[in-house]
Design a protein around this motif. Sequence first.
Motif, mmCIF file in Angstrom:
data_model
loop_
_atom_site.group_PDB
_atom_site.id
_atom_site.type_symbol
_atom_site.label_atom_id
_atom_site.label_comp_id
_atom_site.label_asym_id
_atom_site.label_seq_id
_atom_site.Cartn_x
_atom_site.Cartn_y
_atom_site.Cartn_z
ATOM 1 N N ILE A 247 0.841 -1.201 0.000
ATOM 2 C CA ILE A 247 0.000 0.000 0.000
ATOM 3 C C ILE A 247 0.879 1.255 0.000
ATOM 4 O O ILE A 247 0.620 2.218 -0.727
ATOM 5 C CB ILE A 247 -0.948 -0.012 1.211
ATOM 6 N N THR A 248 1.936 1.230 0.814
ATOM 7 C CA THR A 248 2.863 2.370 0.854
ATOM 8 C C THR A 248 3.543 2.568 -0.499
ATOM 9 O O THR A 248 3.662 3.698 -0.986
ATOM 10 C CB THR A 248 3.916 2.168 1.953
ATOM 11 N N LEU A 249 3.990 1.470 -1.136
ATOM 12 C CA LEU A 249 4.653 1.598 -2.437
ATOM 13 C C LEU A 249 3.696 2.138 -3.498
ATOM 14 O O LEU A 249 4.093 2.966 -4.336
ATOM 15 C CB LEU A 249 5.216 0.241 -2.880
ATOM 16 N N ASN A 250 2.454 1.688 -3.476
ATOM 17 C CA ASN A 250 1.466 2.214 -4.428
ATOM 18 C C ASN A 250 1.267 3.717 -4.223
ATOM 19 O O ASN A 250 1.150 4.487 -5.187
ATOM 20 C CB ASN A 250 0.130 1.483 -4.264
ATOM 21 N N TYR A 251 1.227 4.124 -2.972
ATOM 22 C CA TYR A 251 1.067 5.540 -2.633
ATOM 23 C C TYR A 251 2.262 6.346 -3.150
ATOM 24 O O TYR A 251 2.095 7.402 -3.777
ATOM 25 C CB TYR A 251 0.938 5.680 -1.118
ATOM 26 N N LEU A 252 3.480 5.859 -2.906
ATOM 27 C CA LEU A 252 4.689 6.555 -3.364
ATOM 28 C C LEU A 252 4.741 6.607 -4.885
ATOM 29 O O LEU A 252 5.159 7.616 -5.466
ATOM 30 C CB LEU A 252 5.927 5.854 -2.815
ATOM 31 N N ALA A 253 4.310 5.518 -5.531
ATOM 32 C CA ALA A 253 4.315 5.473 -6.992
ATOM 33 C C ALA A 253 3.415 6.560 -7.573
ATOM 34 O O ALA A 253 3.764 7.213 -8.572
ATOM 35 C CB ALA A 253 3.869 4.102 -7.480
ATOM 36 N N GLN A 254 2.270 6.767 -6.948
ATOM 37 C CA GLN A 254 1.327 7.780 -7.434
ATOM 38 C C GLN A 254 1.789 9.196 -7.087
ATOM 39 O O GLN A 254 1.714 10.108 -7.918
ATOM 40 C CB GLN A 254 -0.052 7.509 -6.839
ATOM 41 N N GLN A 255 2.277 9.366 -5.857
ATOM 42 C CA GLN A 255 2.678 10.700 -5.410
ATOM 43 C C GLN A 255 3.881 11.232 -6.177
ATOM 44 O O GLN A 255 3.963 12.425 -6.481
ATOM 45 C CB GLN A 255 3.011 10.672 -3.909
ATOM 46 N N TYR A 256 4.855 10.346 -6.463
ATOM 47 C CA TYR A 256 6.112 10.785 -7.072
ATOM 48 C C TYR A 256 6.266 10.299 -8.513
ATOM 49 O O TYR A 256 7.326 10.450 -9.104
ATOM 50 C CB TYR A 256 7.289 10.311 -6.219
ATOM 51 N N ARG A 257 5.192 9.694 -9.044
ATOM 52 C CA ARG A 257 5.174 9.215 -10.427
ATOM 53 C C ARG A 257 6.322 8.249 -10.710
ATOM 54 O O ARG A 257 6.993 8.327 -11.752
ATOM 55 C CB ARG A 257 5.205 10.404 -11.400
ATOM 56 N N ILE A 258 6.531 7.339 -9.767
ATOM 57 C CA ILE A 258 7.555 6.297 -9.924
ATOM 58 C C ILE A 258 6.815 5.007 -10.264
ATOM 59 O O ILE A 258 6.557 4.155 -9.404
ATOM 60 C CB ILE A 258 8.396 6.120 -8.636
ATOM 61 N N ARG A 259 6.447 4.853 -11.534
ATOM 62 C CA ARG A 259 5.617 3.714 -11.935
ATOM 63 C C ARG A 259 6.325 2.379 -11.757
ATOM 64 O O ARG A 259 5.681 1.336 -11.620
ATOM 65 C CB ARG A 259 5.163 3.884 -13.388
ATOM 66 N N SER A 260 7.641 2.385 -11.729
ATOM 67 C CA SER A 260 8.392 1.134 -11.555
ATOM 68 C C SER A 260 8.204 0.528 -10.171
ATOM 69 O O SER A 260 8.587 -0.623 -9.928
ATOM 70 C CB SER A 260 9.878 1.370 -11.829
ATOM 71 N N LEU A 261 7.597 1.287 -9.228
ATOM 72 C CA LEU A 261 7.294 0.719 -7.911
ATOM 73 C C LEU A 261 6.041 -0.155 -7.937
ATOM 74 O O LEU A 261 5.851 -1.001 -7.063
ATOM 75 C CB LEU A 261 7.088 1.850 -6.887
ATOM 76 N N LEU A 262 5.186 0.040 -8.943
ATOM 77 C CA LEU A 262 3.912 -0.682 -8.978
ATOM 78 C C LEU A 262 4.082 -2.195 -9.114
ATOM 79 O O LEU A 262 3.409 -2.959 -8.399
ATOM 80 C CB LEU A 262 3.034 -0.130 -10.114
ATOM 81 N N PRO A 263 4.967 -2.702 -10.006
ATOM 82 C CA PRO A 263 5.157 -4.157 -10.079
ATOM 83 C C PRO A 263 5.712 -4.746 -8.772
ATOM 84 O O PRO A 263 5.415 -5.899 -8.432
ATOM 85 C CB PRO A 263 6.147 -4.335 -11.233
ATOM 86 N N ILE A 264 6.514 -3.965 -8.046
ATOM 87 C CA ILE A 264 7.038 -4.434 -6.760
ATOM 88 C C ILE A 264 5.892 -4.603 -5.767
ATOM 89 O O ILE A 264 5.826 -5.597 -5.027
ATOM 90 C CB ILE A 264 8.085 -3.446 -6.196
ATOM 91 N N ALA A 265 4.982 -3.636 -5.761
ATOM 92 C CA ALA A 265 3.809 -3.730 -4.880
ATOM 93 C C ALA A 265 2.979 -4.962 -5.221
ATOM 94 O O ALA A 265 2.487 -5.663 -4.321
ATOM 95 C CB ALA A 265 2.965 -2.465 -4.995
ATOM 96 N N GLU A 266 2.834 -5.248 -6.510
ATOM 97 C CA GLU A 266 2.073 -6.433 -6.927
ATOM 98 C C GLU A 266 2.741 -7.717 -6.439
ATOM 99 O O GLU A 266 2.066 -8.659 -6.006
ATOM 100 C CB GLU A 266 1.941 -6.450 -8.445
ATOM 101 N N ARG A 267 4.058 -7.760 -6.470
ATOM 102 C CA ARG A 267 4.782 -8.949 -5.989
ATOM 103 C C ARG A 267 4.592 -9.128 -4.479
ATOM 104 O O ARG A 267 4.491 -10.256 -3.985
ATOM 105 C CB ARG A 267 6.276 -8.830 -6.328
ATOM 106 N N LEU A 268 4.548 -8.022 -3.755
ATOM 107 C CA LEU A 268 4.351 -8.117 -2.302
ATOM 108 C C LEU A 268 2.954 -8.646 -1.968
ATOM 109 O O LEU A 268 2.789 -9.427 -1.025
ATOM 110 C CB LEU A 268 4.586 -6.754 -1.651
ATOM 111 N N VAL A 269 1.962 -8.242 -2.736
ATOM 112 C CA VAL A 269 0.616 -8.791 -2.539
ATOM 113 C C VAL A 269 0.621 -10.286 -2.849
ATOM 114 O O VAL A 269 -0.011 -11.086 -2.146
ATOM 115 C CB VAL A 269 -0.405 -8.051 -3.425
#
Length: 322
Positions: A247-269
């Motif tokens: 959830i934190t990584l998804n938030y950071l990805a949206q706030q700072y436009r770091i889309r490469s964090l989104l696949p990492i968040a998916e792996r954690l789920v």
Amino acid sequence: MINISPINNKMDDCLYGSILTVISKWRSIDIEMVGADAWGFEFTRPCSAGAAGDLGLIWNRVHAFQCDSWKSMETYYGVKVVWNYTETREESLSIIEYELKNSRPVLTYLNSCYCPWHPRRNEENMHFCLITGIDEENQVFYCDDPSLDIYNEVLPIGLFKQGCGPCITFQKSVVYSRTVDWRDVVGSALNRLGSGESGAFYAMRQLAKELEDEIKNCLDMPFWLEKPIPVVINVNLLQKGRIYFAITLNYLAQQYRIRSLLPIAERLVEVAKKWNSISFMVFKARLNQEDRATLMKIPAKIIEIADFEEETAMKLARVLNS
């Protein structure tokens, strides 16, 4: 009794929902940063011979959240969250009584079997609720359960003693910062996981090895299969920690436009689901105690998880260094 106002809990979770409810009494919060320090794993050394209680048992040595795992609460919200692992029920009661006298609620683990208002009280499940008051004459606690939208419920202290686990206390800090640097958050997470023989992934593999050795050497079923509460608690916390950090990584990805964090968040789920499967294996083996094949799959599954999480951490490190 301490009055606590319910909040809208996007996480829909008894542990973090209760923590957020307490924090919201003191601070205005954005809940997405609450999971900044939630990805962790620790496997402590066995207790010395003759140690009191069963703290030396394998699953009691597993800690989903290390000593500094809740530092984000203090960093971003100015509330220090302290996990209290006690050896006796009386020690837990003393902590709770002290906190209530100082007008601070206490968050406690309570197996759902001993939670009178829980909808699944006929099953063994990990649950957390807030203790907000005590009636010493009638020997009951007053509890709030934000995840179930239940407040001022009565919990007999006798039931609490049968089903309680670690309790969480809260202390308000004077100084805190709301400034967020996504690189600091990610870097801290990776540093906390560590590397080599002092790292989390090595510790997971050590847990797997000790479980495998115990299962092979045990003529009957392991003791932790007969009393699975430590397994239930820790596997659920491991699962939750991965979801919270996602959830934190998804938030950071949206706030700072770091889309490469989104696949990492998916792996954690995804890995959270893998941890959850351990509980299913344990209960399957418990129902059929001749099913040693399922038991032997547990260490192998933990090795698979360790490999998957280590690869996830490497991917996150590449994002950080890009």
